[in-house]
Design an enzyme around this catalytic site. Structure first.
Site, PDB file in Angstrom:
ATOM      1  N   HIS A   2     -49.028 -36.961   9.516  1.00  0.00           N
ATOM      2  CA  HIS A   2     -49.506 -35.575   9.560  1.00  0.00           C
ATOM      3  C   HIS A   2     -48.485 -34.600   8.965  1.00  0.00           C
ATOM      4  O   HIS A   2     -48.545 -33.401   9.225  1.00  0.00           O
ATOM      5  CB  HIS A   2     -49.872 -35.171  10.993  1.00  0.00           C
ATOM      6  CG  HIS A   2     -51.110 -35.870  11.479  1.00  0.00           C
ATOM      7  ND1 HIS A   2     -51.476 -35.961  12.805  1.00  0.00           N
ATOM      8  CD2 HIS A   2     -52.078 -36.533  10.791  1.00  0.00           C
ATOM      9  CE1 HIS A   2     -52.612 -36.644  12.914  1.00  0.00           C
ATOM     10  NE2 HIS A   2     -52.995 -37.008  11.709  1.00  0.00           N
TER      11      HIS A   2
ATOM     12  N   CYS B  60     -49.027 -23.390  -5.662  1.00  0.00           N
ATOM     13  CA  CYS B  60     -48.703 -24.342  -6.731  1.00  0.00           C
ATOM     14  C   CYS B  60     -48.169 -25.665  -6.199  1.00  0.00           C
ATOM     15  O   CYS B  60     -48.003 -26.618  -6.959  1.00  0.00           O
ATOM     16  CB  CYS B  60     -47.732 -23.728  -7.742  1.00  0.00           C
ATOM     17  SG  CYS B  60     -46.032 -23.593  -7.153  1.00  0.00           S
TER      18      CYS B  60
ATOM     19  N   CYS C 279     -44.061 -19.293  -8.525  1.00  0.00           N
ATOM     20  CA  CYS C 279     -45.330 -18.594  -8.796  1.00  0.00           C
ATOM     21  C   CYS C 279     -45.581 -17.397  -7.881  1.00  0.00           C
ATOM     22  O   CYS C 279     -46.583 -16.702  -8.053  1.00  0.00           O
ATOM     23  CB  CYS C 279     -46.502 -19.580  -8.700  1.00  0.00           C
ATOM     24  SG  CYS C 279     -46.965 -19.988  -7.004  1.00  0.00           S
TER      25      CYS C 279
ATOM     26  N   SER D 205     -53.264 -39.302  22.165  1.00  0.00           N
ATOM     27  CA  SER D 205     -54.583 -39.294  22.820  1.00  0.00           C
ATOM     28  C   SER D 205     -55.575 -40.167  22.059  1.00  0.00           C
ATOM     29  O   SER D 205     -56.630 -40.504  22.585  1.00  0.00           O
ATOM     30  CB  SER D 205     -55.115 -37.862  22.905  1.00  0.00           C
ATOM     31  OG  SER D 205     -55.204 -37.298  21.600  1.00  0.00           O
TER      32      SER D 205
ATOM     33  N   ASN E 218     -48.427 -44.826  27.786  1.00  0.00           N
ATOM     34  CA  ASN E 218     -48.949 -43.475  27.994  1.00  0.00           C
ATOM     35  C   ASN E 218     -49.179 -43.302  29.499  1.00  0.00           C
ATOM     36  O   ASN E 218     -49.729 -44.198  30.134  1.00  0.00           O
ATOM     37  CB  ASN E 218     -50.287 -43.310  27.233  1.00  0.00           C
ATOM     38  CG  ASN E 218     -50.703 -41.863  27.064  1.00  0.00           C
ATOM     39  OD1 ASN E 218     -50.735 -41.103  28.025  1.00  0.00           O
ATOM     40  ND2 ASN E 218     -51.039 -41.490  25.846  1.00  0.00           N
ATOM     41  N   PRO E 219     -48.778 -42.181  30.081  1.00  0.00           N
ATOM     42  CA  PRO E 219     -49.010 -42.016  31.526  1.00  0.00           C
ATOM     43  C   PRO E 219     -50.475 -41.840  31.891  1.00  0.00           C
ATOM     44  O   PRO E 219     -50.851 -42.009  33.056  1.00  0.00           O
ATOM     45  CB  PRO E 219     -48.201 -40.754  31.878  1.00  0.00           C
ATOM     46  CG  PRO E 219     -47.991 -40.034  30.592  1.00  0.00           C
ATOM     47  CD  PRO E 219     -48.012 -41.062  29.506  1.00  0.00           C
TER      48      PRO E 219
END
Ligand code: OAD
Length: 254
Positions: A124, A135, A161, A200, A224-225
């Site tokens: 990401h 540009c 630019c 998630s 993951n909790p």
């Protein structure tokens, strides 16, 4: 799998030790214990407090670039003030010890790198990889100070630019960077074990990486909790936070 924390750490560590290739996929929960807010899950999460359509799309930038830039400067400041935690450091140490660990992150912060990891793919993008909105030229000039809490800050101007300098993150409606996505899918296809930490599993295509790994024969372990959209397709689930589980995993591995 046993639910005693030590037993889970040992069982996952054994899988790590036996795996030729390990791929670690991290999400916002990885950085939560460093004080960087997640996107979903609590009332302090970013998308509980802010409207992504006003802050995280190209149209939002066209409509009000100063609002968007001020918000990203605030997020950059949080990240700059945050420190990697024991879980980030444990992943870096694991990669030094194990013959092949790939790290794929959805996070736009730099906490993995500051803990000593090499990140194979920021799928990401990165908050600090600035470029011109018009540009596309990469910007490595000064960022200015982050101290103001102003609601609107005009973006810097592109030296080529004059266009506005935007954060290097993937906004809603934008394609993922090809090189990062290729590296991520390659790591998912080739790994024997994927550790899925603090995501998630709601945002595609990144959320499809564990299924891709599994189709290619990998074992998938979720750390993951809380239960997630990916829990059902994980072979093993370790209900712990990143800063609890990853140092435990490192301590239990050979
Ligand atoms: P989310 O905010 O959607 O999910 C955070 C996950 O972290 C949840 O499953 C929590 O249970 C978990 N979590 C919270 N604290 C944790 C901790 N201490 N240790 C481990 N896990 C913990 O974050 P992502 O799945 O990363 O996209 O979100 C995916 C994408 O949605 C983000 O990359 C961002 C967002 O829109 C873009 O910016 C393009």
């Amino acid at each position: 799998m046993d639910t005693m924390p030590d037993a889970i750490a040992s069982a996952v560590a054994r899988r790590v030790d036996e795996a030729g290739r390990v791929c670690v996929l991290t999400g916002a929960g990885m950085s939560a214990e460093s004080g960087v807010p997640t996107f979903r899950g609590t009332q302090d999460s970013l998308w509980s407090r802010f409207d992504p359509m006003r802050l995280a799309t190209a149209d939002a930038w066209r409509a009000d670039a100063s609002l968007v830039w001020a918000w990203y400067r605030w997020r950059m400041r949080i990240v700059r003030q945050a420190q990697p935690h024991a879980g980030h450091r444990a992943l870096a140490a694991l990669a030094r010890r194990h013959p092949c660990v790939s790290l794929v992150t959805q996070n736009v912060d730099d906490l993995h790198e500051r803990a000593g990891s090499t990140v194979n793919a920021h799928v990401h993008g990165s908050l600090f990889a600035l470029r011109c909105f018009d540009c596309g030229l990469a910007y490595d000039g000064p960022l200015g100070d982050f101290l103001s809490d102003a609601q609107r800050v005009p973006p810097m101007a592109c030296p080529a630019c004059g266009g506005g300098i935007r954060p290097g993150v993937v906004w809603f409606g934008e394609a993922l960077p090809d090189d990062a996505w290729d590296a991520a899918t390659d790591a998912a296809r080739r790994c024997d074990l994927m550790l899925v930490v603090g995501t998630s599993g709601l945002v595609h295509p990144a959320a499809g990486l564990p299924a891709l790994a599994r189709r290619h024969g990998a074992t998938v372990v979720e750390i993951n909790p809380e239960p997630t959209a990916l829990s059902g397709e994980a072979d093993h689930v370790w209900r712990a936070t990143a800063a609890e589980a990853l140092p435990g995993l490192l301590a239990a591995s050979a």
